[in-house]
Motif scaffolding. Structure first.
Motif, PDB file in Angstrom:
ATOM      1  N   PRO A  71       0.795  -1.232   0.000  1.00 49.17           N
ATOM      2  CA  PRO A  71       0.000   0.000   0.000  1.00 49.17           C
ATOM      3  C   PRO A  71       0.827   1.281   0.000  1.00 49.17           C
ATOM      4  N   PHE A  72       1.949   1.317   0.748  1.00 47.19           N
ATOM      5  CA  PHE A  72       2.720   2.549   0.793  1.00 47.19           C
ATOM      6  C   PHE A  72       3.324   2.854  -0.571  1.00 47.19           C
ATOM      7  N   HIS A  73       3.969   1.854  -1.194  1.00 50.43           N
ATOM      8  CA  HIS A  73       4.598   2.104  -2.485  1.00 50.43           C
ATOM      9  C   HIS A  73       3.554   2.283  -3.591  1.00 50.43           C
ATOM     10  N   VAL A  74       2.380   1.665  -3.427  1.00 54.18           N
ATOM     11  CA  VAL A  74       1.285   1.963  -4.352  1.00 54.18           C
ATOM     12  C   VAL A  74       0.939   3.442  -4.267  1.00 54.18           C
ATOM     13  N   SER A  75       0.883   3.970  -3.035  1.00 55.40           N
ATOM     14  CA  SER A  75       0.561   5.394  -2.874  1.00 55.40           C
ATOM     15  C   SER A  75       1.634   6.273  -3.514  1.00 55.40           C
ATOM     16  N   VAL A  76       2.902   5.853  -3.431  1.00 53.71           N
ATOM     17  CA  VAL A  76       3.989   6.612  -4.061  1.00 53.71           C
ATOM     18  C   VAL A  76       3.810   6.627  -5.582  1.00 53.71           C
ATOM     19  N   ALA A  77       3.539   5.447  -6.151  1.00 54.35           N
ATOM     20  CA  ALA A  77       3.360   5.368  -7.611  1.00 54.35           C
ATOM     21  C   ALA A  77       2.167   6.206  -8.063  1.00 54.35           C
ATOM     22  N   ASN A  79       0.920   8.860  -6.550  1.00 53.03           N
ATOM     23  CA  ASN A  79       1.280  10.272  -6.419  1.00 53.03           C
ATOM     24  C   ASN A  79       2.143  10.715  -7.604  1.00 53.03           C
ATOM     25  N   ASN A  80       3.084   9.856  -7.978  1.00 57.60           N
ATOM     26  CA  ASN A  80       3.954  10.192  -9.103  1.00 57.60           C
ATOM     27  C   ASN A  80       3.167  10.275 -10.418  1.00 57.60           C
ATOM     28  N   LEU A  81       2.214   9.349 -10.594  1.00 56.52           N
ATOM     29  CA  LEU A  81       1.369   9.404 -11.788  1.00 56.52           C
ATOM     30  C   LEU A  81       0.524  10.675 -11.810  1.00 56.52           C
ATOM     31  N   ALA A  82       0.146  11.155 -10.629  1.00 53.59           N
ATOM     32  CA  ALA A  82      -0.609  12.410 -10.569  1.00 53.59           C
ATOM     33  C   ALA A  82       0.220  13.562 -11.132  1.00 53.59           C
ATOM     34  N   TRP A  83       1.533  13.579 -10.850  1.00 50.77           N
ATOM     35  CA  TRP A  83       2.396  14.625 -11.409  1.00 50.77           C
ATOM     36  C   TRP A  83       2.471  14.521 -12.938  1.00 50.77           C
ATOM     37  N   VAL A  84       2.467  13.307 -13.453  1.00 48.35           N
ATOM     38  CA  VAL A  84       2.470  13.126 -14.907  1.00 48.35           C
ATOM     39  C   VAL A  84       1.186  13.709 -15.501  1.00 48.35           C
ATOM     40  N   ALA A  85       0.056  13.430 -14.849  1.00 48.76           N
ATOM     41  CA  ALA A  85      -1.222  13.965 -15.330  1.00 48.76           C
ATOM     42  C   ALA A  85      -1.249  15.490 -15.231  1.00 48.76           C
ATOM     43  N   ILE A  86      -0.693  16.035 -14.159  1.00 49.04           N
ATOM     44  CA  ILE A  86      -0.646  17.495 -13.995  1.00 49.04           C
ATOM     45  C   ILE A  86       0.176  18.129 -15.101  1.00 49.04           C
ATOM     46  N   ALA A  94      -5.578  13.655 -12.391  1.00 50.40           N
ATOM     47  CA  ALA A  94      -4.613  13.810 -11.299  1.00 50.40           C
ATOM     48  C   ALA A  94      -5.307  13.732  -9.946  1.00 50.40           C
ATOM     49  N   LEU A  95      -6.482  14.349  -9.840  1.00 49.73           N
ATOM     50  CA  LEU A  95      -7.206  14.335  -8.570  1.00 49.73           C
ATOM     51  C   LEU A  95      -7.632  12.919  -8.200  1.00 49.73           C
ATOM     52  N   VAL A  96      -8.079  12.141  -9.180  1.00 54.04           N
ATOM     53  CA  VAL A  96      -8.470  10.748  -8.921  1.00 54.04           C
ATOM     54  C   VAL A  96      -7.286   9.959  -8.370  1.00 54.04           C
ATOM     55  N   LEU A  97      -6.132  10.098  -9.015  1.00 55.18           N
ATOM     56  CA  LEU A  97      -4.926   9.385  -8.581  1.00 55.18           C
ATOM     57  C   LEU A  97      -4.482   9.841  -7.200  1.00 55.18           C
ATOM     58  N   LEU A  98      -4.477  11.154  -6.978  1.00 53.16           N
ATOM     59  CA  LEU A  98      -3.986  11.702  -5.721  1.00 53.16           C
ATOM     60  C   LEU A  98      -4.890  11.328  -4.560  1.00 53.16           C
ATOM     61  N   ALA A  99      -6.199  11.297  -4.785  1.00 51.75           N
ATOM     62  CA  ALA A  99      -7.123  10.941  -3.701  1.00 51.75           C
ATOM     63  C   ALA A  99      -6.819   9.546  -3.165  1.00 51.75           C
ATOM     64  N   GLU A 100      -6.578   8.590  -4.066  1.00 48.31           N
ATOM     65  CA  GLU A 100      -6.259   7.237  -3.609  1.00 48.31           C
ATOM     66  C   GLU A 100      -4.879   7.189  -2.955  1.00 48.31           C
ATOM     67  N   ALA A 101      -3.940   7.949  -3.490  1.00 45.64           N
ATOM     68  CA  ALA A 101      -2.595   7.960  -2.913  1.00 45.64           C
ATOM     69  C   ALA A 101      -2.616   8.451  -1.470  1.00 45.64           C
ATOM     70  N   VAL A 102      -3.332   9.542  -1.233  1.00 42.09           N
ATOM     71  CA  VAL A 102      -3.410  10.102   0.125  1.00 42.09           C
ATOM     72  C   VAL A 102      -4.101   9.123   1.064  1.00 42.09           C
ATOM     73  N   ARG A 314     -13.809  11.738 -11.184  1.00 40.98           N
ATOM     74  CA  ARG A 314     -14.035  12.550  -9.987  1.00 40.98           C
ATOM     75  C   ARG A 314     -13.889  11.648  -8.770  1.00 40.98           C
ATOM     76  N   ALA A 315     -12.699  11.663  -8.181  1.00 40.75           N
ATOM     77  CA  ALA A 315     -12.405  10.764  -7.067  1.00 40.75           C
ATOM     78  C   ALA A 315     -13.330  10.990  -5.899  1.00 40.75           C
ATOM     79  N   GLU A 316     -13.803  12.224  -5.732  1.00 37.13           N
ATOM     80  CA  GLU A 316     -14.615  12.538  -4.564  1.00 37.13           C
ATOM     81  C   GLU A 316     -16.000  11.913  -4.617  1.00 37.13           C
ATOM     82  N   LEU A 317     -16.372  11.309  -5.750  1.00 38.62           N
ATOM     83  CA  LEU A 317     -17.671  10.654  -5.849  1.00 38.62           C
ATOM     84  C   LEU A 317     -17.697   9.299  -5.153  1.00 38.62           C
ATOM     85  N   VAL A 318     -16.534   8.699  -4.903  1.00 37.32           N
ATOM     86  CA  VAL A 318     -16.458   7.432  -4.174  1.00 37.32           C
ATOM     87  C   VAL A 318     -15.530   7.633  -2.987  1.00 37.32           C
TER      88      VAL A 318
END
Length: 482
Positions: A71-77, A79-86, A94-102, A314-318
């Motif tokens: 789970p920790f390294h999944v969150s790192v990956a 977060n990094n993918l969110a930067w690619v999307a940004i 990016a928001l969908v990816l970041l919500a799960e990472a956090v 929209r990550a905030e929907l789930v």
């Protein structure tokens, strides 16, 4: 050795060493080492602004890490993918990816996860127009890492500093310094909680609740999520039609079938919609993967959830709230199943003499077919499908009785025909249809309906119609009043 080379800015050597590490790990079947080497290759590509290659490495690493249940390294990956999307301007993704990472970072209790989440939220806040809050968030991220004696890794430092300069330019020197100083004095966990709230996200007890004394202000509720990339859309955030042909819309745009990658992510959304209070991961696993091993369940679930959030954008929907995954109905969700069931039940609670016929007719119009008739869902939906079908028939029956009592026999006949479309063996509906035909002067049609029913009963059950049905047919043959 690759890390040392990277720290010494010898990126060519670092890439060669990480590539060799990934190949050796792959040959040895060491998936954990392979995943970490791929993460490192992504970092190197990102550090050199090659976000396309970085995304490819991160995706490959993420797939391995999910399979390993890291789970920790999944969150790192993520977060990094969110930067690619940004970097590509895909802020919703990016928001969908970041919500799960956090969420994952908080779940494992990693003390620096809030810092990386805050830093990645900063460009999203900037894109949304919350520039001062973005500066506060980024400062809080730097402050948390400094408190534990850690510097941002090279790729993160590369992106963080770029965002910092953009914020300074947008705010002006004086306003930027005030916001930065504010961020350095605040609890990163509290700042993160408030940022999550601004995006309509929640955490299940892992992030402190917002404090009324904080200078971080939430934007007006009517503000669009990202002003320059996701225009405000009228109507619900999520609209799902599941009675008949399945259709799912987010912000008024239909989600194409290809966006789901597989059937399970879409089915997971429907399952959560059918359980308004939410379901635990164990409850979801029992419905979806009853015979799978715990490690496989964990991987299957997180992959399905990831692609669900990615498809709807929209990550905030789930949400993950109090140990349950649930749909965030507060954002505006229209689900024809829930609307149909509520409206029909409310109508049927009234005495027959006070039946709200217009409201019931509108409710029945929502039923375009059986629940998930073409979606290929698992067995979990069958009981609900049968319940909704029975409710539809009960509604048609009540409305047909109302129309017949008002001598509107043509309307009553049509309603009984609709019942027989759902259940050709509903003998009461068949008798009512015969009676309506007779009262319209269509005795031949009434007898044809009797013959149809008798033929189906003999074919399916080797049975005959009920005595009451046969008696009605005899009266019709003798041209007696019915």
């Amino acid at each position: 050795r690759a890390s040392v080379a990277q720290a010494e800015a010898d990126l060519t050597l670092a890439r060669a060493l990480r590539t060799e590490a990934a190949e050796v790990a792959w040959r040895a079947g060491d998936r954990e080492s392979e995943a970490r080497a791929l993460l490192g290759l992504g970092e190197l590509a990102r550090q050199q602004d090659d976000y396309s290659s970085a995304g490819s490495y991160y995706e490959r690493s993420l797939a391995l890490l999910r399979e390993l249940g890291e789970p920790f390294h999944v969150s790192v990956a993520l977060n990094n993918l969110a930067w690619v999307a940004i970097a590509a301007g895909r802020f919703g993704e990016a928001l969908v990816l970041l919500a799960e990472a956090v969420q994952l970072g908080a779940a494992v209790g990693n003390q620096v996860s809030p810092a990386f989440g805050l830093a990645t939220f900063a460009p999203l806040l900037h894109a949304r127009g919350n520039v001062e809050t973005a500066a506060v968030a980024l400062a809080a991220a730097y402050q948390q890492l400094a408190a534990v004696g850690i510097k941002p890794p090279p790729a993160d430092a590369h992106d963080w500093e770029r965002v910092r300069e953009k914020l300074r330019s947008a705010l002006g020197e004086a306003a930027f310094e005030r916001a930065w100083a504010s961020g350095l004095t605040q609890s990163p966990s509290i700042v993160l909680a408030r940022v999550l709230e601004m995006f309509g996200l929640t955490m299940a007890g892992d992030v402190a609740a917002p404090s009324a004394s904080s200078p971080v202000e939430s934007p007006p509720a009517a503000a669009p999520l990202f002003a320059q990339s996701v225009p405000a859309a009228p109507g619900p955030a999520l609209r799902v039609l599941a009675l008949g042909p399945l259709e799912i819309q987010c912000d008024g745009v239909t989600v194409p079938i290809t966006a789901w990658r597989a059937a399970r992510p879409r089915e997971l959304l429907l399952f959560l919609l059918c359980h308004r209070a939410g379901r635990t991961r164990d409850q979801i696993a029992l419905a979806f993967w009853p015979d799978a091993a715990p490690a496989q369940i964990k991987n299957n679930f997180h992959v399905a959830l990831h692609y669900l959030r990615k498809a709807i954008g929209r990550a905030e929907l789930v949400l993950f709230d109090r140990e349950r995954y649930r749909v965030n109905w507060d954002l505006g969700v229209e689900f024809d199943v829930a609307d149909f069931e509520t409206a029909v039940r409310d109508a049927l609670r009234q005495p027959p003499s006070e039946l709200p016929a217009a409201a019931l007719r509108d409710a029945l119009a929502r039923y375009r077919g059986d629940f998930l008739e073409d979606a290929g869902a698992g067995d979990w939906h069958l009981e609900l499908r049968d319940h909704l079908r029975r409710l539809y028939v009960d509604g048609l029956l009540a409305l047909g009785t109302h129309e017949e009592a008002a001598s509107r026999f043509a309307e009553a006949a049509e309603l009984n025909r609709r019942i027989l479309t759902v259940d050709p063996l509903d003998e009461e509906a068949s008798r009512r249809l015969m009676r309506c035909h007779a009262r319209l002067g269509e005795r031949a049609e009434a007898l044809r309906e009797f013959e149809r029913l008798a033929r189906v009963l003999r074919s399916e059950f080797d049975a005959e119609p009920d005595p009451a049905t046969r008696a009605l047919a005899e009266r019709l043959k003798r041209a007696e009043p019915v």
